[in-house]
Design a protein around this motif. Structure first.
Motif, short mmCIF file in Angstrom:
data_model
loop_
_atom_site.label_atom_id
_atom_site.label_comp_id
_atom_site.label_asym_id
_atom_site.label_seq_id
_atom_site.Cartn_x
_atom_site.Cartn_y
_atom_site.Cartn_z
N CYS B 162 5.77 -17.17 -1.66
CA CYS B 162 5.46 -17.52 -3.05
C CYS B 162 6.13 -16.60 -4.08
CB CYS B 162 3.95 -17.55 -3.27
SG CYS B 162 3.07 -18.54 -2.08
N PRO B 163 7.42 -16.30 -3.92
CA PRO B 163 8.09 -15.47 -4.93
C PRO B 163 8.45 -16.28 -6.17
CG PRO B 163 9.67 -16.15 -3.29
CD PRO B 163 8.34 -16.73 -2.86
N ASP B 164 8.86 -15.56 -7.21
CA ASP B 164 9.39 -16.23 -8.40
C ASP B 164 10.78 -16.76 -8.12
OD1 ASP B 164 7.22 -15.64 -10.18
OD2 ASP B 164 7.91 -13.56 -10.20
N ILE B 165 11.47 -16.08 -7.23
CA ILE B 165 12.89 -16.40 -7.03
C ILE B 165 13.31 -15.96 -5.63
CG2 ILE B 165 14.02 -14.26 -7.81
CD1 ILE B 165 15.48 -16.14 -9.87
N ILE B 166 14.25 -16.70 -5.05
CA ILE B 166 14.82 -16.33 -3.75
C ILE B 166 16.28 -15.98 -3.99
CG2 ILE B 166 15.49 -17.18 -1.46
CD1 ILE B 166 13.00 -19.03 -1.60
N TRP B 167 16.69 -14.84 -3.47
CA TRP B 167 18.04 -14.33 -3.75
C TRP B 167 18.79 -14.20 -2.43
CZ3 TRP B 167 19.08 -9.50 -7.34
CH2 TRP B 167 20.46 -9.31 -7.47
N VAL B 168 19.89 -14.91 -2.31
CA VAL B 168 20.74 -14.83 -1.12
C VAL B 168 21.86 -13.83 -1.40
CG1 VAL B 168 22.22 -16.10 0.46
CG2 VAL B 168 20.20 -17.22 -0.53
N TYR B 169 21.84 -12.74 -0.64
CA TYR B 169 22.82 -11.66 -0.83
C TYR B 169 24.13 -12.00 -0.10
CZ TYR B 169 20.35 -7.71 -2.95
OH TYR B 169 19.73 -6.85 -3.82
N PRO B 170 25.22 -11.50 -0.61
CA PRO B 170 26.48 -11.71 0.13
C PRO B 170 26.50 -10.82 1.37
CG PRO B 170 26.85 -10.25 -1.72
CD PRO B 170 25.42 -10.69 -1.80
N ASP B 171 27.28 -11.24 2.38
CA ASP B 171 27.44 -10.40 3.57
C ASP B 171 28.51 -9.36 3.25
OD1 ASP B 171 25.64 -11.91 5.13
OD2 ASP B 171 27.18 -13.45 5.30
N ARG B 172 28.06 -8.18 2.93
CA ARG B 172 29.02 -7.10 2.68
C ARG B 172 28.41 -5.80 3.19
NH1 ARG B 172 29.18 -6.65 -3.94
NH2 ARG B 172 27.08 -5.88 -4.23
N PRO B 173 29.25 -4.77 3.36
CA PRO B 173 28.78 -3.57 4.05
C PRO B 173 27.49 -2.99 3.50
CG PRO B 173 31.14 -3.45 3.74
CD PRO B 173 30.68 -4.68 3.02
N SER B 174 27.33 -3.00 2.16
CA SER B 174 26.14 -2.36 1.60
C SER B 174 24.87 -3.08 2.07
CB SER B 174 26.21 -2.34 0.08
OG SER B 174 26.33 -3.65 -0.42
N THR B 211 -1.29 -11.90 -1.90
CA THR B 211 -1.66 -13.29 -1.58
C THR B 211 -0.46 -14.05 -1.02
OG1 THR B 211 -1.35 -13.81 -3.92
CG2 THR B 211 -3.59 -13.51 -3.18
N GLY B 212 0.74 -13.71 -1.46
CA GLY B 212 1.94 -14.33 -0.89
C GLY B 212 2.05 -14.03 0.61
N ILE B 213 1.81 -12.77 0.96
CA ILE B 213 1.90 -12.40 2.38
C ILE B 213 0.79 -13.09 3.19
CG2 ILE B 213 1.69 -10.46 4.01
CD1 ILE B 213 3.08 -8.70 1.88
N LEU B 214 -0.40 -13.17 2.63
CA LEU B 214 -1.48 -13.88 3.34
C LEU B 214 -1.13 -15.36 3.51
CD1 LEU B 214 -4.97 -12.60 2.12
CD2 LEU B 214 -3.81 -12.16 4.28
N THR B 215 -0.49 -15.92 2.49
CA THR B 215 -0.08 -17.33 2.58
C THR B 215 0.95 -17.49 3.70
OG1 THR B 215 -0.44 -17.52 0.21
CG2 THR B 215 0.83 -19.27 1.25
N LYS B 216 1.86 -16.54 3.80
CA LYS B 216 2.86 -16.57 4.88
C LYS B 216 2.17 -16.44 6.24
CE LYS B 216 6.72 -16.77 6.76
NZ LYS B 216 7.54 -17.95 6.60
N MET B 217 1.21 -15.53 6.31
CA MET B 217 0.48 -15.35 7.57
C MET B 217 -0.30 -16.61 7.94
SD MET B 217 -0.85 -11.40 7.07
CE MET B 217 -1.86 -11.41 8.55
N HIS B 218 -0.79 -17.29 6.93
CA HIS B 218 -1.50 -18.54 7.17
C HIS B 218 -0.55 -19.56 7.77
CE1 HIS B 218 -3.56 -22.37 5.93
NE2 HIS B 218 -4.64 -21.69 6.31
N GLU B 219 0.63 -19.62 7.21
CA GLU B 219 1.66 -20.55 7.72
C GLU B 219 2.06 -20.18 9.15
OE1 GLU B 219 5.61 -21.97 5.57
OE2 GLU B 219 5.95 -20.14 6.74
N MET B 220 2.11 -18.89 9.45
CA MET B 220 2.51 -18.43 10.79
C MET B 220 1.38 -18.55 11.81
SD MET B 220 4.54 -14.92 9.68
CE MET B 220 5.05 -14.40 11.33
#
Lengths: 310, 318
Positions: B162-174, B211-220
């Protein structure tokens, strides 16, 4: 000699930080030498300052070969050197972990980008760098195994060893790694100390650079002959790590020949003086790296030993 | 149903004077089988939001063990030496960033060895969540970050956090040398949870992530009480580095005075703040948005240099 401002970073209440380069000769971009990328790399700055002074004399004596250019960038982080901070303080970032950089990125990414753009078209590159832990090395030139490295040319520095190292993930954001990928034959030289000036090590580093520049036909000057040089890799080195912590007392110094089982150092209980560990060599060979800090933490790499060949 | 609680040291290095540099894990194990979830925080010693969230999760499960199944491994502080100094880096000869030292090495330096041991302990989990708290002068929305290589598989799994936003990072060394990047390369699902604890209401953001983590745990299938979980929104905005992110940096050194825009959708030309010179009593730069979109990062009142990040905007599709 032509002094150029490679980049200027203005500041709110301090003087602008100018990154200066010193160019000698005209023509093809032959060799670039980069000094301090961290605010505590005093020795690296010092070697560059002496190199600029030397090249100025060479140029006066018409020692720069026609059509060749040498550029020296003593420091890219002068503002941090003035305040004694290793990292770029406003971002708390290590400049030598920001390559290849980004011209529209953060301040350190902009510096890294500007620096790499300046030096990437040179045929040869030399970075004077520091090590992540205190210690002494056998003089050597090193490079990472990127698939673009040329260790044979490294022999021309005339130092005893050319060390080709396997890069780790974090190494991929260093100047040396990205410089090689950009097509420059890039080498790193450890100039002995970091935070203080070591005259003997500075002399040795300077001689190696002068030897290389002469050998490559970039300058013509007097230089001392180098040593016979061998190429080694990670596989040739045996590591001795500490399995305890405490005060460190060395018995052997870098360069010492040691026989299998010989005592190298003691780790001492810092409160009662009792011996916690006796470090011994598992192989016969020569001490390539020796830690020289007063304290040892468990797992510290204390010695690298170049195993003798049968 | 009952749970067992076991605190153990999973990575350590002796320091010179009567002290272990130790990473501690608390394992909550249900007597009913289920997945293994790991939650880490404090890899940067000056980021404390994870302490509060991990406490809330642990306390909730210990209060209501009847709803819990599986194994929950909690690693609240990966950089305990940095915590003492309120320092992002690991205090050592050269002050290294632990989140640039993975995967580490079995026989490496103390930091490399610690990273190797931590990774070894985490790998194979069904999911690893690494909680961060942004940097000192940045305000952030609640973001889930992941690496690009497996994003098609990971994006659907991130929604229930339940985040506000999902961010896909580039595959780079950092990113590859971060904990999350190293886990992803080993095939272990891993997310960074990034949230700002400083200017937003810390109680509010902690509860939100809890609550987001509990929601994830509920899903799992690890948490059976749906009373305090959230409704999962399917169309959480996804941003991709280099594609739909506008980074706004400043060009003048000075003091940045922000307009409060975090979490707002703004239009091109709207002001994000000003850069001023107190010495001369002038505005050096009026920072305007170059696009329409959601402001998900904004710098707070602070000194800036050319290149300092002032805001990130999720650009609206044109």
């Amino acid at each position: 000699m032509k002094k150029e401002v490679l980049m200027t970073i203005p500041s709110y209440f301090r003087e602008p930080m100018n990154i200066l380069s010193f160019r000698f000769g005209k023509g093809e971009k032959s060799c670039a030498i980069v000094g301090a990328l961290r605010g505590d790399e005093i020795q690296q700055l010092y070697v560059c300052a002496r190199l600029v002074s030397f090249l100025r004399d060479v140029e006066k004596d018409n020692g720069l070969q026609p059509g060749k250019t040498v550029t020296v960038i003593p420091t890219a982080i002068g503002a941090s050197m003035n305040t004694g901070t290793r990292l770029w303080a406003p971002e708390n970032m290590d400049l030598n972990r920001r390559f290849p950089g980004d011209p529209s990125g953060s301040t350190t990414e902009r510096i890294a980008n500007a620096l790499l753009e300046k030096v990437r078209s040179y045929q040869y590159g030399i970075q004077l760098t520091s090590f992540y832990q205190p210690g002494s090395f056998i003089p050597h030139v090193r490079m990472m195994n990127t698939g673009h490295q040329n260790p044979d040319l490294g022999l021309e520095f005339g130092l005893p060893y050319v060390y080709v190292r396997e890069p780790r993930t974090a190494d991929q954001s260093t100047l040396n790694y990205n410089w090689q990928l950009a097509g420059t034959q890039a080498y790193s030289l450890y100039a002995g100390k970091t935070t203080e000036i070591d005259e003997n090590a500075a002399d040795q580093t300077l001689r190696a650079i002068i030897r290389f520049l002469n050998s490559r036909g970039i300058i013509r000057s007097e230089f001392t002959p180098g040593q016979y040089s061998s190429i080694i890799t990670n596989h040739d080195l045996t590591t001795v790590s500490a399995s305890s912590a405490g005060l460190f007392r060395r018995v052997k110094l870098a360069g010492a020949h040691v026989r299998k089982g010989e005592q190298l150092a003691f780790i001492i209980n810092p409160l009662d003086g009792s011996i916690r560990e006796v470090l011994k060599t598992p192989v016969t060979g020569m001490l390539f790296f020796v830690q020289d800090g007063p304290f040892i933490t468990e797992h510290n790499v204390v010695f690298n030993i170049l195993a003798a060949k049968k | 149903m009952s749970i067992t609680k076991e605190v153990s040291i999973i990575a350590s290095a002796a320091l010179p004077i009567c002290e272990q540099w130790a990473i501690r894990r608390c394992r909550l194990q249900s007597d009913s089988a289920g997945p293994r979830l790991c939650i880490t925080s404090g890899i940067h010693g000056n980021e404390l939001i994870g302490q509060r969230i991990i406490f809330m999760i642990s306390h909730c499960i210990q209060t209501h063990p009847e709803y819990f199944s599986g194994t929950l491994d909690l690693y609240p502080m990966l950089n305990p030496l940095g915590l003492d100094l309120n320092e992002r880096m690991v205090p050592s000869h050269t002050w290294l960033d632990m989140n640039r030292a993975f995967p580490g090495q079995k026989d490496g330096t103390p930091l490399e060895t610690m990273c190797f041991q931590i990774l070894n302990d985490l790998s194979g989990a069904d999911l690893v969540l690494d909680i961060h708290a942004s940097t000192t002068e940045k305000n952030e929305l609640y973001e889930v970050r992941m690496n690009h290589a497996r994003h098609d598989d990971l994006i659907p799994k991130a929604a229930s956090l339940c985040p506000d936003i999902i961010w896909v990072y580039p595959d780079r060394p950092s990113f590859d040398s971060s904990l999350t990047g190293a886990l992803s390369r080993l095939g272990t699902d891993a997310f960074i949870l990034e949230a700002d604890e400083r200017s937003m209401n810390p109680d509010g953001i902690s509860k939100r992530i809890f609550t987001g983590i509990l929601t994830k745990m509920h899903e799992m299938g690890m948490w059976s009480d749906s009373g305090i979980t959230l409704t999962v929104v399917e169309d959480i905005p996804v941003i991709y580095s280099g594609k739909n992110i506008e980074r706004i940096t400043c060009e003048n050194p000075g003091i940045f005075i922000p307009e409060s825009r975090i979490g707002s959708v703004i239009n091109m030309g709207d002001s994000l703040g000003y850069i001023i010179s107190a010495l001369e009593g002038i505005i050096l730069e009026n920072v305007l948005s170059p696009c329409n979109g959601l402001v998900f990062t904004q710098r707070s009142y602070s000194a800036v240099y050319p290149g300092t990040l002032l805001a990130r905007i999720r650009k609206e599709a044109v």
